[in-house]
Design an enzyme around this catalytic site. Structure first.
Site, PDB file in Angstrom:
ATOM      1  N   GLU A  99      10.604 -13.141 -19.922  1.00 24.48           N
ATOM      2  CA  GLU A  99      10.254 -11.736 -19.623  1.00 24.48           C
ATOM      3  C   GLU A  99       9.204 -11.228 -20.598  1.00 24.48           C
ATOM      4  O   GLU A  99       8.252 -10.549 -20.207  1.00 24.48           O
ATOM      5  CB  GLU A  99      11.513 -10.873 -19.657  1.00 24.48           C
ATOM      6  CG  GLU A  99      11.281  -9.393 -19.522  1.00 24.48           C
ATOM      7  CD  GLU A  99      10.589  -8.996 -18.214  1.00 24.48           C
ATOM      8  OE1 GLU A  99      10.486  -9.837 -17.303  1.00 24.48           O
ATOM      9  OE2 GLU A  99      10.141  -7.844 -18.127  1.00 24.48           O
ATOM     10  N   HIS A 119       9.349 -31.586 -26.009  1.00 23.73           N
ATOM     11  CA  HIS A 119       9.083 -32.296 -24.742  1.00 23.73           C
ATOM     12  C   HIS A 119       7.723 -31.925 -24.183  1.00 23.73           C
ATOM     13  O   HIS A 119       7.491 -32.028 -22.981  1.00 23.73           O
ATOM     14  CB  HIS A 119      10.207 -32.003 -23.742  1.00 23.73           C
ATOM     15  CG  HIS A 119      11.559 -32.377 -24.250  1.00 23.73           C
ATOM     16  ND1 HIS A 119      12.002 -33.681 -24.344  1.00 23.73           N
ATOM     17  CD2 HIS A 119      12.539 -31.615 -24.780  1.00 23.73           C
ATOM     18  CE1 HIS A 119      13.207 -33.713 -24.863  1.00 23.73           C
ATOM     19  NE2 HIS A 119      13.566 -32.471 -25.143  1.00 23.73           N
ATOM     20  N   TRP A 151      -3.681  -1.824  -1.358  1.00 24.13           N
ATOM     21  CA  TRP A 151      -3.714  -3.084  -2.099  1.00 24.13           C
ATOM     22  C   TRP A 151      -4.225  -4.093  -1.085  1.00 24.13           C
ATOM     23  O   TRP A 151      -3.569  -4.348  -0.070  1.00 24.13           O
ATOM     24  CB  TRP A 151      -2.321  -3.468  -2.597  1.00 24.13           C
ATOM     25  CG  TRP A 151      -2.342  -4.651  -3.538  1.00 24.13           C
ATOM     26  CD1 TRP A 151      -2.551  -4.649  -4.884  1.00 24.13           C
ATOM     27  CD2 TRP A 151      -2.182  -6.028  -3.171  1.00 24.13           C
ATOM     28  NE1 TRP A 151      -2.516  -5.923  -5.385  1.00 24.13           N
ATOM     29  CE2 TRP A 151      -2.304  -6.799  -4.357  1.00 24.13           C
ATOM     30  CE3 TRP A 151      -1.949  -6.690  -1.967  1.00 24.13           C
ATOM     31  CZ2 TRP A 151      -2.193  -8.188  -4.361  1.00 24.13           C
ATOM     32  CZ3 TRP A 151      -1.841  -8.073  -1.975  1.00 24.13           C
ATOM     33  CH2 TRP A 151      -1.969  -8.812  -3.164  1.00 24.13           C
ATOM     34  N   CYS A 187       0.875  -1.175   0.000  1.00 24.55           N
ATOM     35  CA  CYS A 187       0.000   0.000   0.000  1.00 24.55           C
ATOM     36  C   CYS A 187       0.907   1.218   0.000  1.00 24.55           C
ATOM     37  O   CYS A 187       2.120   1.109   0.110  1.00 24.55           O
ATOM     38  CB  CYS A 187      -0.840  -0.001   1.266  1.00 24.55           C
ATOM     39  SG  CYS A 187      -1.752  -1.514   1.481  1.00 24.55           S
ATOM     40  N   GLU A 212       0.948  -9.800 -17.768  1.00 19.39           N
ATOM     41  CA  GLU A 212       0.591  -8.877 -16.670  1.00 19.39           C
ATOM     42  C   GLU A 212      -0.026  -7.582 -17.200  1.00 19.39           C
ATOM     43  O   GLU A 212      -0.707  -6.872 -16.457  1.00 19.39           O
ATOM     44  CB  GLU A 212       1.800  -8.571 -15.796  1.00 19.39           C
ATOM     45  CG  GLU A 212       2.897  -7.759 -16.443  1.00 19.39           C
ATOM     46  CD  GLU A 212       3.997  -7.407 -15.441  1.00 19.39           C
ATOM     47  OE1 GLU A 212       3.727  -7.294 -14.244  1.00 19.39           O
ATOM     48  OE2 GLU A 212       5.144  -7.255 -15.868  1.00 19.39           O
ATOM     49  N   ASN A 244       0.851   0.102   6.038  1.00 16.03           N
ATOM     50  CA  ASN A 244       1.280  -0.779   4.952  1.00 16.03           C
ATOM     51  C   ASN A 244       1.971  -1.947   5.635  1.00 16.03           C
ATOM     52  O   ASN A 244       2.767  -1.759   6.549  1.00 16.03           O
ATOM     53  CB  ASN A 244       2.243  -0.044   4.025  1.00 16.03           C
ATOM     54  CG  ASN A 244       2.835  -0.984   2.970  1.00 16.03           C
ATOM     55  OD1 ASN A 244       2.202  -1.958   2.580  1.00 16.03           O
ATOM     56  ND2 ASN A 244       4.063  -0.702   2.553  1.00 16.03           N
ATOM     57  N   GLY A 245       1.671  -3.176   5.212  1.00 10.60           N
ATOM     58  CA  GLY A 245       2.310  -4.335   5.821  1.00 10.60           C
ATOM     59  C   GLY A 245       1.250  -5.354   6.224  1.00 10.60           C
ATOM     60  O   GLY A 245       0.084  -5.239   5.860  1.00 10.60           O
ATOM     61  N   LYS A 261       3.117  -2.361  -7.644  1.00 11.18           N
ATOM     62  CA  LYS A 261       4.484  -2.174  -8.116  1.00 11.18           C
ATOM     63  C   LYS A 261       5.489  -2.822  -7.185  1.00 11.18           C
ATOM     64  O   LYS A 261       6.471  -3.396  -7.611  1.00 11.18           O
ATOM     65  CB  LYS A 261       4.796  -0.677  -8.229  1.00 11.18           C
ATOM     66  CG  LYS A 261       6.192  -0.366  -8.719  1.00 11.18           C
ATOM     67  CD  LYS A 261       6.390  -0.836 -10.133  1.00 11.18           C
ATOM     68  CE  LYS A 261       7.762  -0.519 -10.652  1.00 11.18           C
ATOM     69  NZ  LYS A 261       8.006  -1.111 -11.987  1.00 11.18           N
ATOM     70  N   LYS A 283       5.548  -9.814 -19.440  1.00  8.83           N
ATOM     71  CA  LYS A 283       5.054  -8.480 -19.842  1.00  8.83           C
ATOM     72  C   LYS A 283       3.660  -8.607 -20.456  1.00  8.83           C
ATOM     73  O   LYS A 283       2.747  -7.863 -20.126  1.00  8.83           O
ATOM     74  CB  LYS A 283       6.022  -7.835 -20.833  1.00  8.83           C
ATOM     75  CG  LYS A 283       7.293  -7.335 -20.202  1.00  8.83           C
ATOM     76  CD  LYS A 283       7.145  -6.039 -19.473  1.00  8.83           C
ATOM     77  CE  LYS A 283       7.203  -5.970 -17.997  1.00  8.83           C
ATOM     78  NZ  LYS A 283       7.909  -6.822 -17.140  1.00  8.83           N
ATOM     79  N   ARG A 308       1.404   1.555  -6.035  1.00  6.41           N
ATOM     80  CA  ARG A 308       1.658   0.557  -4.985  1.00  6.41           C
ATOM     81  C   ARG A 308       0.392  -0.200  -4.597  1.00  6.41           C
ATOM     82  O   ARG A 308       0.427  -1.150  -3.831  1.00  6.41           O
ATOM     83  CB  ARG A 308       2.234   1.239  -3.742  1.00  6.41           C
ATOM     84  CG  ARG A 308       3.561   1.920  -3.943  1.00  6.41           C
ATOM     85  CD  ARG A 308       3.955   2.705  -2.721  1.00  6.41           C
ATOM     86  NE  ARG A 308       4.177   1.834  -1.595  1.00  6.41           N
ATOM     87  CZ  ARG A 308       5.352   1.266  -1.321  1.00  6.41           C
ATOM     88  NH1 ARG A 308       6.378   1.486  -2.120  1.00  6.41           N
ATOM     89  NH2 ARG A 308       5.496   0.465  -0.295  1.00  6.41           N
TER      90      ARG A 308
HETATM   91  C1  AGP Z   1       7.547  -6.842 -13.266  1.00  5.32           C
HETATM   92  O1  AGP Z   1       6.957  -6.370 -14.475  1.00  5.32           O
HETATM   93  C2  AGP Z   1       6.543  -7.190 -12.238  1.00  5.32           C
HETATM   94  N1  AGP Z   1       5.759  -6.055 -11.920  1.00  5.32           N
HETATM   95  C3  AGP Z   1       7.080  -7.909 -11.040  1.00  5.32           C
HETATM   96  O2  AGP Z   1       7.356  -9.217 -11.469  1.00  5.32           O
HETATM   97  C4  AGP Z   1       8.367  -7.372 -10.371  1.00  5.32           C
HETATM   98  O3  AGP Z   1       9.462  -7.543 -11.224  1.00  5.32           O
HETATM   99  C5  AGP Z   1       8.614  -8.185  -9.100  1.00  5.32           C
HETATM  100  O4  AGP Z   1       7.533  -7.939  -8.221  1.00  5.32           O
HETATM  101  C6  AGP Z   1       9.931  -7.854  -8.401  1.00  5.32           C
HETATM  102  O5  AGP Z   1       9.918  -6.523  -7.999  1.00  5.32           O
HETATM  103  P1  AGP Z   1      11.312  -5.855  -7.505  1.00  5.32           P
HETATM  104  O6  AGP Z   1      12.235  -5.854  -8.679  1.00  5.32           O
HETATM  105  O7  AGP Z   1      10.933  -4.484  -7.051  1.00  5.32           O
HETATM  106  O8  AGP Z   1      11.838  -6.718  -6.383  1.00  5.32           O
END
Ligand code: AGP
Length: 606
Positions: free
Chosen positions: A479, A502, A74, A2, A486, A98-99, A601, A483, A27
């Site tokens: 990756e 396989h 969040w 959050c 997500e 937050n937490g 994020k 992308k 966040r």
């Molecule tokens: C990346 O596009 C994602 N949002 C997510 O996988 C991110 O890379 C992951 O949460 C790790 O975050 P960080 O690099 O801040 O540790």
């Protein structure tokens, strides 16, 4: 995951807090709320959904006062409803948090037995009752917060205001980030420096177990026993404008286009072209004693770690293990003083990565971190803190931070290889010449934006995608798939191309777009065979090829040409078209590109 903001000073607290929450919305954006104090009264406005809904409410009936706290959520415990939105109020006290409070159920029962009435499903509400209980005993707000959090097990970055002490905010941190920015007659607290940029470029960062009391002209930090702690302010070199969109449609689009700058800023000042070397300040590690290196991370950063394995094993000649932090921390990791652990994290706040390196530290292993945020929690618990210089990354999907991480890993490899004599000065100079060419190559790929936008129109209706790569580009296939999924919510899988026979080849039919990373490297002939096999079964192939390619282009249905780059830097350039393809498909799908559903994020909870 959050965002919390607090303000005390001469401005209208609600306005500063809303602006700050906007900077933190990445966040978490399930609900939001603000509490201010005015003429001895505590006033709160909350709303489920995104911040703009709260802003509309506040526009209709603004909250007065120049002291206040705010929160964008969040959801962890409790649905994203208004009743579960922060701030949570008990008596004259309001709390944002937050937490995760792990023992909240037992505390809830204890408080209920004393007559407490709960109005939400959240763990956070516990804090408002615990603090209120202490205030009823006659304690000050600061003492009440310290006493209350001693009951708590778990993680927190919290801020509290009370109508009884209207001129101050008390905040505390444990395993969640909290920063205090201060200027003449005003101060702001926040989960992230982004929210303090409008007020100040001077900040202090709370460490675990510290409590801060902020008034318009004082910032006092203590430990949990009330003993004063001296904190050294740091200058923040990010400007407010860096956190704006600068005319781009989305933060993610801006950040994709900032990558030439992000890569350049990450290596600038450390490359020694003449010597063919990299400069690192006090990199205090006994390199000859290293038996093995561990790379740990989550998500996109884990993909960077997978690339790091290829680089370090080839040029530093030491076994490298790559692990997801969420797995690593619960295994019995065989680490010690001869097995340095490198933690990679854009935010520097990812809970699993932070917990993993704290476990590693307990086992005596040296910790190196690669983070994009100065003074982040992960960088502060590391023995050696390396930093990418990508600037603030607001889009939830990581782009420029990822290519900056790859740049840092390349720099680290060159540095270590030179120390070990496995890279001589001539090869080092070649490495640096190629590195310095990368930003220009990224620019060249970015100039294909219209072409990639057009291509995305042909494929955005697909329900599944496969991404294939080999060797050092296999992590980039992962990756690219991450992308896409997500951002556009389309299911996508990345696979080593050699694995097709396989199992995954059973997926291939006319409906399945397959993105194949096919640069002219040593795997090229094998990749061509993979493309033929998929083509023969009706697969629709989008090939990412080296400029001037002929063979792969003949097999593919569509292709994107990228500048040829030596294999050790190809992952950086190869990532760009995949980011752009995912971006344009998401835009066509109409998803929320900067704040995709269910994501945040910085994953600061497990
Ligand atoms: C990346 O596009 C994602 N949002 C997510 O996988 C991110 O890379 C992951 O949460 C790790 O975050 P960080 O690099 O801040 O540790």
């Amino acid at each position: 995951m959050c965002g919390i903001v607090g303000y005390v000073g001469g401005r209208v607290a609600q306005d500063v807090i809303l602006e700050g929450l906007k900077r933190l919305e990445y966040r978490g954006y399930d609900s939001a709320g603000v509490a201010t104090i005015f003429e001895g009264k505590l006033n709160i406005k909350r709303s489920e959904g995104k911040l703009e809904k709260l802003a509309t409410k506040l526009k209709k009936s603004p909250l007065k006062g120049s002291v206040g706290i705010g929160h964008t959520r969040w959801a962890t415990h409790g649905r994203p409803t208004e009743a579960n939105a922060h701030p949570h109020k008990e008596g004259d006290v309001a709390v944002v948090h937050n937490g995760i409070i792990e023992n909240y159920m037992e505390l809830r029962e204890e408080l209920k037995s004393e007559g407490a009435k709960f109005k939400s499903e959240t763990d956070t509400e516990i804090l408002s009752h615990l603090i209120h209980r202490e205030i009823k005993k006659g304690h000050t707000l600061e003492d009440s917060v310290r006493a209350a959090i001693k009951y708590v097990k778990g993680t927190y970055a919290l801020a509290v205001v009370s109508a009884k002490e209207p001129e101050r905010i008390v905040a505390a941190s444990y395993d969640c980030p909290l920063v205090v920015g201060f200027a003449k007659n005003e101060a702001v607290i926040s989960s992230d420096v982004l929210a303090i940029l409008e007020i100040s470029d001077q900040a202090i960062f709370l460490s675990d177990g510290e409590v801060v009391t902020v008034t318009r002209d004082s910032v006092d930090v203590t430990n949990l026993d009330g003993v004063g702690v001296t904190k050294t302010p740091r200058r923040i070199d990010w400007s407010p404008v860096m956190a704006e969109k600068d005319g781009y449609r989305h933060f993610m689009q801006k950040e994709i286009f900032e990558q030439p700058r992000a890569v350049t800023d990450t290596f600038r000042g450390q490359v020694m072209e003449e010597e063919g070397d990299i400069f690192f300040e006090d990199f205090d590690l006994d390199l000859d004693s290293i038996d093995r290196i561990y790379l740990i991370a989550c998500g996109t950063s884990w993909h960077a770690a997978l690339v790091g394995k290829f680089l370090l094993e080839e040029y530093f000649n030491v076994p490298v293990e790559v692990d997801l932090a969420s797995e690593f921390r619960y295994r019995k990791p065989l680490v010690g003083k001869n097995t340095p652990v490198i933690a990679i994290s854009q935010s520097g706040e990812t809970a699993d990565t932070l917990a993993a390196i704290k476990e590693v530290s307990r086992r005596g292993a040296p910790i190196i971190s690669i983070s994009n945020v100065v003074e982040s929690s992960i960088s502060r618990v590391s023995d050696i803190g390396m930093f990418t210089h990508a600037g603030p990354e607001i889009g939830v999907a990581s782009t420029k931070a990822f290519t900056a991480q790859l740049t840092s890993l390349f720099m680290l490899t060159l540095y270590l290889g030179r120390r070990k004599g496995l890279i001589d000065s001539a090869l080092g100079r070649e490495f640096i010449q190629e590195l310095v060419r990368v930003p220009g190559k990224i620019e060249k790929v970015l100039s294909l934006d219209d072409e990639i936008a057009k291509l995305s129109k042909k494929y955005f209706h697909a329900t599944d995608f496969l991404y294939l790569g080999r060797g050092i580009n296999y992590p980039i296939a992962l990756e690219g798939a991450l992308k896409l999924k997500e951002l556009s919510y389309i299911h996508a899988e990345g696979y080593p191309a050699g694995e097709m026979k396989h199992g995954p080849i059973a997926l291939v039919d006319e409906e399945l777009p397959i993105v194949v990373l096919a640069p002219r490297d040593r795997y090229y002939p094998k990749i061509l065979s993979n493309m033929e096999e998929a083509k023969a079964r009706g697969g629709r192939i989008i090939a990412i090829v080296s400029e001037g390619d002929t063979d792969a282009k003949k097999i593919a249905d569509d292709f994107i040409e990228i500048p040829h780059t030596p294999h050790y830097l190809m992952p950086i350039v190869m990532t760009i078209p995949l980011q752009m393809l995912a971006y344009h498909i998401a835009v066509l799908k109409g998803t929320d590109v900067d704040q995709p559903r269910n994501l945040a994020k910085s994953v600061t909870v497990e």
